[in-house]
Write a protein that holds these residues in place. Sequence first.
Motif, short mmCIF file in Angstrom:
data_model
loop_
_atom_site.label_atom_id
_atom_site.label_comp_id
_atom_site.label_asym_id
_atom_site.label_seq_id
_atom_site.Cartn_x
_atom_site.Cartn_y
_atom_site.Cartn_z
N THR A 451 97.90 26.28 47.71
CA THR A 451 96.53 26.82 47.46
C THR A 451 96.76 27.54 46.15
O THR A 451 97.24 28.48 45.82
N PHE A 452 96.19 27.02 44.91
CA PHE A 452 96.01 27.76 43.61
C PHE A 452 94.68 28.54 43.80
O PHE A 452 93.28 27.73 43.65
N LEU A 453 94.64 29.65 43.19
CA LEU A 453 93.56 30.62 43.34
C LEU A 453 93.46 31.18 41.76
O LEU A 453 94.27 31.60 41.12
N VAL A 454 92.38 30.74 41.03
CA VAL A 454 91.89 31.09 39.86
C VAL A 454 90.81 31.98 40.07
O VAL A 454 89.76 31.76 40.30
N LYS A 455 91.04 33.35 39.48
CA LYS A 455 90.19 34.36 39.55
C LYS A 455 89.56 34.52 38.01
O LYS A 455 90.59 35.00 37.20
N LEU A 456 88.26 34.59 37.75
CA LEU A 456 87.43 34.44 36.45
C LEU A 456 86.52 35.49 36.48
O LEU A 456 85.95 35.44 37.58
N PRO A 457 86.28 36.19 35.47
CA PRO A 457 85.10 37.21 35.24
C PRO A 457 84.00 36.12 35.20
O PRO A 457 83.78 35.03 34.61
N ILE A 458 82.69 36.60 36.09
CA ILE A 458 81.65 35.60 36.10
C ILE A 458 81.00 35.74 34.58
O ILE A 458 80.44 34.52 34.13
N VAL A 459 80.94 36.75 33.98
CA VAL A 459 80.64 36.83 32.40
C VAL A 459 81.85 36.94 31.26
O VAL A 459 82.75 37.85 31.83
N TYR A 460 82.08 36.16 30.64
CA TYR A 460 83.13 36.41 29.69
C TYR A 460 83.29 37.53 29.03
O TYR A 460 82.40 38.14 28.37
N PRO A 461 84.48 38.32 29.08
CA PRO A 461 84.35 39.87 28.74
C PRO A 461 84.66 39.78 27.12
O PRO A 461 84.55 40.96 26.63
N GLY A 462 84.99 38.69 26.23
CA GLY A 462 85.46 38.83 25.17
C GLY A 462 84.07 38.85 24.15
O GLY A 462 82.68 38.82 24.72
N ASP A 463 84.21 38.86 22.83
CA ASP A 463 83.02 38.90 21.74
C ASP A 463 82.48 37.44 21.70
O ASP A 463 83.03 36.47 21.23
N THR A 464 81.44 37.33 22.41
CA THR A 464 80.60 35.98 22.21
C THR A 464 79.99 35.86 21.01
O THR A 464 79.71 34.48 20.69
N GLU A 465 79.88 36.63 20.27
CA GLU A 465 79.30 36.43 18.88
C GLU A 465 80.10 35.88 17.74
O GLU A 465 79.88 35.12 16.86
N ASN A 466 81.52 36.52 17.92
CA ASN A 466 82.48 36.07 17.07
C ASN A 466 83.67 35.30 17.52
O ASN A 466 84.62 36.07 17.57
N PRO A 467 83.40 34.26 18.24
CA PRO A 467 84.74 33.74 19.07
C PRO A 467 85.78 33.49 18.06
O PRO A 467 85.53 33.24 16.99
N LEU A 468 87.15 33.21 18.76
CA LEU A 468 88.23 32.83 17.77
C LEU A 468 88.07 31.42 17.61
O LEU A 468 87.53 30.52 18.56
N GLU A 469 88.36 30.95 16.45
CA GLU A 469 87.93 29.49 15.98
C GLU A 469 89.23 29.14 15.32
O GLU A 469 90.09 29.69 14.74
N MET A 470 89.29 27.67 15.46
CA MET A 470 90.37 26.75 14.91
C MET A 470 89.77 25.70 14.22
O MET A 470 89.21 24.70 15.03
N SER A 471 90.02 25.30 13.21
CA SER A 471 89.29 24.29 12.64
C SER A 471 89.78 23.09 13.07
O SER A 471 91.05 22.75 13.31
#
Length: 527
Positions: A451-471
């Motif tokens: 059984t693999f358990l993936v625990k994630l925040p319901i709301v992404y905790p990072g900066d949603t206005e300036n996400p990390l980008e890669m061209s």
Amino acid sequence: MSEARGFSEVLVKSSVSYPILTTEVRFEQDIVQVRQRARQIAKGLGFDSQVQTRIATAVSEIARNAFKYAGGGKVEFIVEGESPQIFRTRISDTGPGIADLATVLGPNFRSQTGAGLGLAAAKRLMDEVQIDSRPDRGTAVQLMKQFSKQMPALSAIELNKLVDKLARQIPEDPYAEIQQQNQELLRTLDELRQRQEELVQLNQQLEDTNRGVLALYAELNDKAESLRRASELKTSFLSDMSHEFRTPLTAIMSLSEILLHRLDGELSAEQDKQVNYIYKSAQSLAELVNDSLDLAKVEAGKLTVRVADFEVEDLFSALRGMMRPLLPQNSDVALIFEAPLELPTLTTDEGKVSQILRNLISNALKFTEAGEVQVAAEIGDGGTITFSVTDTGIGISPADRTRIFEEFVQLENPLQKRVKGTGLGLSLCKKLAEFLGGSIEIKSSLGTGSTFLVKLPIVYPGDTENPLEMSAAKGDEIPQAIANSRSPAPDSAAKVLIVENEDSFSVFAEKLAGRNSLYRDRGRQRC
């Protein structure tokens, strides 16, 4: 001891407290004999030679004070208690007393005449020192040394025998005591010298160790810097090579699909089989390239985070459609998605959550020969949601539960030989889960499943206005689909202009669009 010298002894016996000896100090020579008696009694009680010297020295120092400041005093040697027993020496006088006892006993007291130094020495030598002194009423000092655990308790009979022995014992010549004291001083000095030499050696070893530690720290720093550079080079290499591999892989897969869809005519059965091998090999290599590039992006912190609201039910519905084709017809494995109940709307990167679950479900299907693969989700603690992928496959041993999340690790198993993989999927899942602010863990038993358990925040905790980008580089997504038609309608094809310096892509486009409706621009030439 003669009366002319003023030294008298009174032997007293008691059944509760055991007075051993009482003596008076009237002359300076009596101080030496008090020291002798203290040593003799300590030896008779069973104290070792070092403790005997401590007791004798402390008693003689306090007796000297009584003679110097009060003109004399009384010394009483007593054994008290049953278990443990205590050897108590009481030295009292009728002199002027100590006016400021707290100052004399203070750590910073320095006497011009020597007053108080004997008390300080006695406190260091004995287990306990009690002082009672009042102006014009004299001073009483009690020195206590407790019997060690190795010393047997002495009965009243044994103590009476010691008293009788002391009564018959003739005091030794004071000069003999002084000689013995000198020998003790010499032994003490020799011990101090040996300890000094040991201290010098220890200091030298400590300096050598410190130099070694500093050198080790420097080496560790160099290693850390080398590892950092190697990690950066590895990430750069994976990223660059993944992009470079995409172009020929896309061409191989595209041209293979052209042949498989008979756009250039029919193939023999053997040719069809061989082209299928080419296509599947290119697919496996494309999977490795895609996983390598994703890992490189994660390690470099250059992922595109696309935060959006979505429902778990919609996610499961999309996964069900994508994963069911992986199950062959009449398979012994059932893929089950539990209906999500009362789950909140998630605000995170749906694509990456889907990628994590796709990898886990794909692995579960590969290593489960019979039974079921079950996918579920439930609310966790602290504003989190937990996805679970449970299978009835081969299971994972406790020793391998950490290794499976390492890059390019594939476990030894007979089923592994029949299942192709890159060894990057679980490593990528772990990194993506951590990138989204969550974690992944495993519960497994050999032979019964995992059984693999993936625990994630319901709301992404990072900066949603300036996400990390890669061209996006050329070919970030390898096309997997191709038109099903064998040939385009000659009159309905649109005119297409392709600017491309790779002949393989031009050939692919020509086959799809039709040679008469395509213009190909290579540099400034047009054909």
